[in-house]
Design an enzyme around this catalytic site. Structure first.
Site, PDB file in Angstrom:
ATOM      1  N   HIS A  63      13.149 -40.836 -32.593  1.00  0.00           N
ATOM      2  CA  HIS A  63      14.270 -41.518 -33.241  1.00  0.00           C
ATOM      3  C   HIS A  63      15.242 -42.131 -32.244  1.00  0.00           C
ATOM      4  CE1 HIS A  63      17.447 -38.261 -32.986  1.00  0.00           C
ATOM      5  NE2 HIS A  63      16.440 -37.439 -33.054  1.00  0.00           N
ATOM      6  N   GLU A 196      17.406 -40.720 -38.202  1.00  0.00           N
ATOM      7  CA  GLU A 196      16.848 -39.358 -38.250  1.00  0.00           C
ATOM      8  C   GLU A 196      17.940 -38.339 -38.456  1.00  0.00           C
ATOM      9  OE1 GLU A 196      15.545 -35.426 -36.503  1.00  0.00           O
ATOM     10  OE2 GLU A 196      17.240 -36.690 -36.001  1.00  0.00           O
ATOM     11  N   GLU A 197      19.068 -38.544 -37.772  1.00  0.00           N
ATOM     12  CA  GLU A 197      20.135 -37.537 -37.772  1.00  0.00           C
ATOM     13  C   GLU A 197      20.804 -37.358 -39.130  1.00  0.00           C
ATOM     14  OE1 GLU A 197      20.566 -35.474 -35.440  1.00  0.00           O
ATOM     15  OE2 GLU A 197      19.943 -36.383 -33.559  1.00  0.00           O
ATOM     16  N   ASP A 219      10.637 -35.113 -30.073  1.00  0.00           N
ATOM     17  CA  ASP A 219      12.089 -34.932 -30.184  1.00  0.00           C
ATOM     18  C   ASP A 219      12.481 -33.806 -29.228  1.00  0.00           C
ATOM     19  OD1 ASP A 219      14.749 -35.052 -31.075  1.00  0.00           O
ATOM     20  OD2 ASP A 219      14.201 -35.031 -33.190  1.00  0.00           O
ATOM     21  N   HIS A 305      23.373 -31.839 -29.155  1.00  0.00           N
ATOM     22  CA  HIS A 305      24.473 -32.417 -29.942  1.00  0.00           C
ATOM     23  C   HIS A 305      25.834 -32.290 -29.250  1.00  0.00           C
ATOM     24  CE1 HIS A 305      22.357 -32.931 -34.101  1.00  0.00           C
ATOM     25  NE2 HIS A 305      21.660 -33.397 -33.090  1.00  0.00           N
TER      26      HIS A 305
HETATM   27 CO    CO Z   1      19.672 -34.320 -33.348  1.00  0.00          CO
HETATM   28 ZN    ZN Z   2      16.564 -35.373 -32.597  1.00  0.00          ZN
END
Ligand code: CO
Ligand code: ZN
Length: 333
Positions: A63, A196-197, A219, A305
């Site tokens: 992503h 995606e998030e 990922d 994150h």
């Molecule tokens: Co993420």
């Molecule tokens: Zn991710």
């Protein structure tokens, strides 16, 4: 890899605003794909044709989007209130520098009269862009504009530290894989997905349209190797992971076993991954139409994150080797 990753992590691209990331990738892969197109949602799709008509159609996904802060209100003193795009924790954003698409920068802070900081919520926080009042702030930022972390890539030992390793590290691995693959019996469709998030949205529509025989996404995943961390059998530098399960998917046993077999044949280090909370694009791909056998190769990443996510160079290189090993051979499931 360093320049590529610096360009990718430096590109502005919260969910739904992936244009700059898409441009970097398109530029990188244009000489290596038979066809490159963009779909309605904004997914970038690069096809590498297979030499064998009986080869499998493999969808590979990483992503392009990153988490962000979306402006909900501008107060009379020019402070911006915000909500989250994806998984934004208050503690990850306190006193972080953030940047908007037009280059406006600011710092994130919170209402300090709050008694117990453990109860901090995003609605007690704000972005300070240095504006004197609402009118001045409104000249730079409008409601719905999205800020992302501002944190240029840096190297530390054998590691990279930067924002948006989730999932620009995965995008970099797919870019390097397209370049590394000379010839394959399989039709390889590389999809750099959007959104995606916020719920695997680009993967969902692109998997439906492509109707692949197999899905593999790349990922980042969490690790259990920092002081007193929650136990997890994944360490930075011990190799890419072969995912077994996360909250979005139980990986197809045949795809998982194929990954393990190819890693062992080629002597590529790998780790088995069970991620207790979190998901990725394969979660949407495997539920497309009547179901698609799917798996995930993950890059171990610390501080996911946050503004400073850390990955190991050898894990990324070995992820490229593993993917190349899988894709260049016949796949029978
Ligand atoms: Co993420
Ligand atoms: Zn991710």
């Amino acid at each position: 890899m360093k320049t590529l990753l610096a360009n990718l992590t430096g590109a502005y691209g919260p969910s739904g605003r992936e244009e700059a990331v898409r441009d970097v990738i398109r530029q990188e892969i244009r000489d290596y794909a038979d066809e490159i197109r963009e779909d309605t949602m904004g997914n970038l799709i690069a096809v590498k044709k297979g030499r064998d008509a009986k080869g499998k159609k493999v969808m590979l996904a990483a992503h392009m989007d990153q988490i962000g802060l979306i402006v909900t209100n501008i107060d009379e003193n020019g402070f911006l209130r915000f909500s989250n795009i994806g998984g934004v924790s208050p503690f990850n954003v306190i006193h972080r520098r953030v940047v908007f698409q037009n280059g406006t920068t600011g710092v994130v802070s919170y209402e300090t009269e709050l008694e117990d900081i453990k109860n901090l919520k995003l609605n007690k926080m704000y972005i300070d862009i240095g504006a004197a009042d609402r009118e001045e702030a409104g000249k730079q930022v409008r409601i719905g504009d999205v800020a992302v972390y501002h944190a240029p890539l840096t190297e530390a030992g054998n590691r990279f530290i930067g924002c948006a390793m989730d999932d620009r590290a995965g995008c970099a691995v797919l870019v390097e894989t397209i370049k590394a693959i000379k010839d394959s019996p399989n039709e390889l469709v590389f999809v750099f997905t959007v959104q995606e998030e916020v719920g695997l949205r680009g993967a969902k529509t692109s998997a439906y349209s492509l109707n692949p025989d197999i899905g593999i996404s790349v990922d980042v995943t969490l690790t259990g190797d920092t002081p007193k961390s929650r136990p997890m059998a994944v360490n930075l530098g011990d190799g890419p992971t072969v995912k077994v399960k996360d909250s979005s998917i139980i990986c197809h046993p045949k795809v998982k076993n194929l990954m393990i077999q190819r890693a062992e044949e080629a002597g590529i280090p790998y780790q088995l991954e069970v991620l207790e909370a979190g998901g990725t694009d394969s979660g949407a791909i495997h539920l497309s139409r009547e179901g698609v056998p799917s798996g995930v190769i993950s890059i171990p990443c610390r501080y996911v994150h946050s503004a400073h996510e850390m990955v190991d160079k050898s894990d990324m290189e070995n992820a490229v080797r593993l993917l190349t090993g899988i894709l260049e051979k016949d796949i029978s499931l």
